[in-house]
Scaffold this motif. Sequence first.
Motif, short mmCIF file in Angstrom:
data_model
loop_
_atom_site.label_atom_id
_atom_site.label_comp_id
_atom_site.label_asym_id
_atom_site.label_seq_id
_atom_site.Cartn_x
_atom_site.Cartn_y
_atom_site.Cartn_z
N ASN A 116 0.81 -1.22 0.00
CA ASN A 116 0.00 0.00 0.00
C ASN A 116 0.84 1.27 0.00
O ASN A 116 0.34 2.35 0.29
N ARG A 117 2.12 1.14 -0.30
CA ARG A 117 2.98 2.30 -0.57
C ARG A 117 3.66 2.14 -1.92
O ARG A 117 4.65 2.81 -2.21
N SER A 118 3.08 1.28 -2.77
CA SER A 118 3.73 0.92 -4.03
C SER A 118 2.91 1.28 -5.27
O SER A 118 3.30 0.93 -6.39
N GLY A 191 1.74 6.71 -2.68
CA GLY A 191 1.91 5.30 -2.97
C GLY A 191 0.76 4.40 -2.56
O GLY A 191 0.82 3.20 -2.77
N SER A 192 -0.31 4.98 -1.99
CA SER A 192 -1.43 4.17 -1.52
C SER A 192 -2.41 3.87 -2.65
O SER A 192 -2.50 4.60 -3.65
N LEU A 193 -3.16 2.80 -2.51
CA LEU A 193 -4.21 2.48 -3.46
C LEU A 193 -5.24 3.60 -3.51
O LEU A 193 -5.71 3.96 -4.59
N ARG A 194 -5.58 4.15 -2.36
CA ARG A 194 -6.59 5.22 -2.33
C ARG A 194 -6.15 6.42 -3.15
O ARG A 194 -6.93 7.02 -3.88
N GLN A 195 -4.89 6.79 -3.04
CA GLN A 195 -4.38 7.92 -3.81
C GLN A 195 -4.41 7.61 -5.31
O GLN A 195 -4.88 8.44 -6.11
N ALA A 196 -3.93 6.44 -5.69
CA ALA A 196 -3.87 6.09 -7.11
C ALA A 196 -5.27 6.02 -7.71
O ALA A 196 -5.50 6.48 -8.84
N ALA A 197 -6.23 5.45 -6.98
CA ALA A 197 -7.60 5.33 -7.48
C ALA A 197 -8.28 6.70 -7.58
O ALA A 197 -9.01 6.97 -8.54
N ALA A 198 -8.04 7.55 -6.59
CA ALA A 198 -8.63 8.90 -6.62
C ALA A 198 -8.13 9.68 -7.83
O ALA A 198 -8.88 10.43 -8.45
#
Length: 343
Positions: A116-118, A191-198
Motif C-alpha cells: 500500500n505504498r507501491s 503510494g497508496s491504493l486510495r491515492q492512485a484510485a482517486a
Amino acid sequence: MTQLSTTQPKAQPIIVGGVAIAPGQRQRVEVPVAKLPTQTPMSLPVTVVNGKRPGACLWLSAAIHGDEINGVEIIRQVLSSVSPKTLSGALIAVPVVNIFGFIEQSRYLPDRRDLNRSFPGSPRGSLAARLAHLLLKEVVDHCSHGIDLHTAAIHRHNLPQIRANLEHEETYRCAKAFGAPLMIHASTRDGSLRQAAAKRGCSVLLYEGGEALRFNEDAIQAGVRGVEGVMKYLNMIPHSPSIPEPPAADARAKDSAKFLFCDIPLEAKTTRWMRASRGGLFHLEVEIGQQVDKKQRLGTIRDTFGDKSVNLTASQAGLVIGATRNPLVNQGDAVIHLASLNV
C-alpha cells in the motif's frame, strides 16, 4: 483524469484477466501474478458480479496487508448475498490482494515492501510494483467507486471507522452511507491504493476495523452492513426498510458494539497517538469507542516488578479509536489513538 461515469447507458461485459463476464453473470477469475522460486504459479483471485442492469461499478479489496483478514470475511459475506439477476451495475471483489503476505501471515511482500505504498506501480518494477499495477489495470480501471478494507496493524485494535477525503462531495456521501461509527477526514498517502484510485476519478473509502490475524465479529458486521449501505446508496441493490435510530452519542461512546451502524456517524478531522513516556508494562483503563476528557487517565505503565508506575493521560478530549493489544511497551511507543470529534 476525467471523472468516471457512475452509470452506463446499457450493461456491458467486463473483461478481467482476459475473461469477458457478460451482464447477468458471475465469475471467478484467476489473474496470473508471478511464479514462486519453485515455479508454482501465483494468481490474484477476482470475483466479478456483473448485473443485468447498468449502474455503478464498485470494487472491494482486502488483505493489501496480508495479515489483515477481517476484510476477507466481509467480502465473502457480501458476495454470498449478491445476485447478478438483481444487481444494477457491477461488483468486482478481490478478497486477498497481497496473496504472498496472506500465505505467510505477514503485512508485507516477500521483499518486505508495503504494497500500500507501491501504487501506481509498474509492469516492469519490483514484485510490489507489478502487483499494484495489475490491480489498477484489471480492477480499479473498471470502477467508479471503491472500498478498501483494512484492520489495525499487528498487536493493535481499531474501532470500526471510515477514512476518506470528506471534502469530496461524492466520497462524503458514500462515507455517510457506509454508516461506520466514525468518519475521519484523511489525506491520501503517497503510494497508496486510495491515492492512485482517486487520481483515476474514483470515489474511494478506506475502512478500518478490528485487529490483524483475527476475526473480530463487530468489525466484520459493521463492514458488511457498511458495504451494503454504499451499494444501496449507489442503487446497486434494493433499499431495505429504514434502520432504527442509533443510540445517543454519549451512550454509544461507551461500547463500540452498541453503535456498529449509524445513520449519522461521528466525524473527525484530526487524530493523535498518545505515546508511552517510559518503557514497561501498560495497563489499559479505557475501552475502544469510549469518549475521554483532556487529562483523563487512560492507563498506567509499571515496571516489571511493579515498584514504579506512571500514568498515561489524554493530551486532548476525544474518542478512543485504537489501542495497543501488547502490554509490553517501549518509551515512545504509540499506545492509544484519539480522534478529535467535530462539534
